[in-house]
Design a protein around this motif. Sequence first.
Motif, mmCIF file in Angstrom:
data_model
loop_
_atom_site.group_PDB
_atom_site.id
_atom_site.type_symbol
_atom_site.label_atom_id
_atom_site.label_comp_id
_atom_site.label_asym_id
_atom_site.label_seq_id
_atom_site.Cartn_x
_atom_site.Cartn_y
_atom_site.Cartn_z
ATOM 1 N N GLU A 173 25.521 28.200 41.115
ATOM 2 C CA GLU A 173 25.466 29.611 40.738
ATOM 3 C C GLU A 173 25.885 29.802 39.281
ATOM 4 O OE1 GLU A 173 27.245 33.948 42.194
ATOM 5 O OE2 GLU A 173 27.774 32.090 43.251
ATOM 6 N N GLN A 174 26.923 29.074 38.849
ATOM 7 C CA GLN A 174 27.367 29.183 37.453
ATOM 8 C C GLN A 174 26.315 28.648 36.491
ATOM 9 O OE1 GLN A 174 31.064 27.009 38.018
ATOM 10 N NE2 GLN A 174 32.282 28.873 37.700
ATOM 11 N N LEU A 175 25.667 27.549 36.850
ATOM 12 C CA LEU A 175 24.610 27.014 36.001
ATOM 13 C C LEU A 175 23.453 27.998 35.897
ATOM 14 C CD1 LEU A 175 23.321 24.715 34.361
ATOM 15 C CD2 LEU A 175 22.416 23.810 36.510
ATOM 16 N N ALA A 176 23.067 28.584 37.022
ATOM 17 C CA ALA A 176 21.962 29.543 37.014
ATOM 18 C C ALA A 176 22.311 30.763 36.155
ATOM 19 C CB ALA A 176 21.636 29.982 38.434
ATOM 20 N N ALA A 233 22.417 20.963 24.411
ATOM 21 C CA ALA A 233 23.626 20.158 24.617
ATOM 22 C C ALA A 233 24.594 20.855 25.572
ATOM 23 C CB ALA A 233 24.303 19.884 23.276
ATOM 24 N N ILE A 234 24.739 22.172 25.433
ATOM 25 C CA ILE A 234 25.623 22.908 26.334
ATOM 26 C C ILE A 234 25.096 22.839 27.762
ATOM 27 C CG2 ILE A 234 26.526 25.195 26.911
ATOM 28 C CD1 ILE A 234 26.499 25.846 23.922
ATOM 29 N N GLU A 235 23.789 23.026 27.904
ATOM 30 C CA GLU A 235 23.198 22.987 29.245
ATOM 31 C C GLU A 235 23.338 21.603 29.865
ATOM 32 O OE1 GLU A 235 19.185 24.656 31.387
ATOM 33 O OE2 GLU A 235 19.002 23.808 29.374
ATOM 34 N N ALA A 236 23.129 20.561 29.050
ATOM 35 C CA ALA A 236 23.271 19.197 29.558
ATOM 36 C C ALA A 236 24.701 18.941 30.027
ATOM 37 C CB ALA A 236 22.884 18.192 28.476
ATOM 38 N N ASP A 237 25.679 19.461 29.291
ATOM 39 C CA ASP A 237 27.084 19.287 29.692
ATOM 40 C C ASP A 237 27.373 20.001 31.005
ATOM 41 O OD1 ASP A 237 29.953 18.563 29.089
ATOM 42 O OD2 ASP A 237 30.129 20.753 29.089
#
Length: 520
Positions: A173-176, A233-237
């Motif tokens: 949910e946080q990633l979405a 980079a933020i999304e990958a982390d």
Amino acid sequence: MTEPNRPTGTTTARTNAENTQTPENPESPESPENPATAEDTASAAGAPAPAATAVAHPEDNRRQVLYWRLLARLFDPEEQPALESSSLAVVKDIGLPPALLDPKSSVDSIVQRHPELAEEFDRLMVPEPDNDDTATAVAGKGRDRAAEVRRAALVSKVLLNVFSAGSGAVTAEQLARWQSDAGWLERALGCRPGGLRGGGGRPGGVSPTGTGMGGPTPDLSTLVPAIGPELGAIEADLVKRMRLREVLADPALAARLTPSMSLIEQLLRDKNNLSGLALANAKSLIRRFVDEVAEVLRTQVEKTTVGALDRSVPPKRVYRNLDLDRTIWKNLTNWDPEEERLYVDRLYYRHTARKTTPQRLIVVVDQSGSMVDSMVNCTILASIFAGLPKVDVHLIAYDTQALDLTPWVHDPFETLLRTNLGGGTDGTVAMALAQPKIAEPRNTVVVWISDFYEWQTEPLFESMAAIHRSGAKFIPVGSVTSSGRGSVNPWFRERFKDLGAPVLSGHIRKLVHELKTFLT
């Protein structure tokens, strides 16, 4: 309290600042609550203070409070009570919802409750074109300072939600929610959601309110040259901090995931460790992402005219091909002035058939971990060109070993499932597979996608130079991502330039244009 030395007029400026309900902090004249004026700077330099800027505008102080609060929250997760209370007063006063200051509230949730804000978020951060009106505003005449304060509040919300990603474990949910907020940032910059992160402009995770297409896309190479890679980079982390296997094993959690380049990279790396429901959900996400990117790339390929007209082929005598202007011109001798009527002896039609010469496209892709964006994009692009008439496409992927993926070139999904990201790079093994495929050099184009950090530099370059000298079209590509990100070994870059085949880097549209020019 001891009042610091101030030039004449600053008492009024301070009074105006207090009227905006900012906290008192006279000990720090350059604090956000008591910002330094032009007089302070001039006084420190020993120059007379300009009279025209003696009084700070209240709206300028409000805008500074919002931006200082943004910086404070980005660099320190702890709240600053004075800045929070002052910012809340400003937001309420200008008629915006207080939820803008809540880091836990997504932009989606705010727009759902206040749909009128969707239009304001779109292209929020795209600079106005330079003109006389803008120059006048910069000079301080006719500036809409109230609008600037409102814009500062909206910009602060988007930037804080995207760049304050926190730490620790991440849920689906946080990633979405982060992907959704990143989509709003991309829209604020005039792009489609997902465009800067390498997704080709998909609408994933963003509410349907608005489109993010309120005008032409800005030149991001000059506007924000590094924001695409930073977002990626933020999304990958975030993806790495998420317990991906547990999420994939739960259909409800997996359904919340939005396909992105970072997520696809992690799935491709971990696919051999997945099984059952988790593997099925992973394949579904990869398929969705491939289809979305393929739709965008297919549109770019189809935009370019295919081939030159072949006038040796008679035109089809159908109405849509009728050349009305030529028909009238050729029959003007049959004009009857008494009847005022034109008699047509012959109809003329436009030629629509185009010359097509069988071409061979050989795509060689470095599948090391640093090239995942290029691997995904070029695999999809190869499948699109494979669908064009009389284009014979071959696909080779390599790291320290080479794999001929030509049998699956029409299906990028199956192709990606057969790749193994990571490891070193040895281009000579891929060259051993590529060279025998060049049967007719004049009708062959070889696209080599890599960062060219190779083990055997000299032998590989000599083989590439030989392909170029044979008459085949050789295109070295350093990056073909949607954000234009990538680095190339300087040794290879200089030698390709001397060879007359400079490295192509940047947006994938550049490669599409190069291939269309040669193949059609």
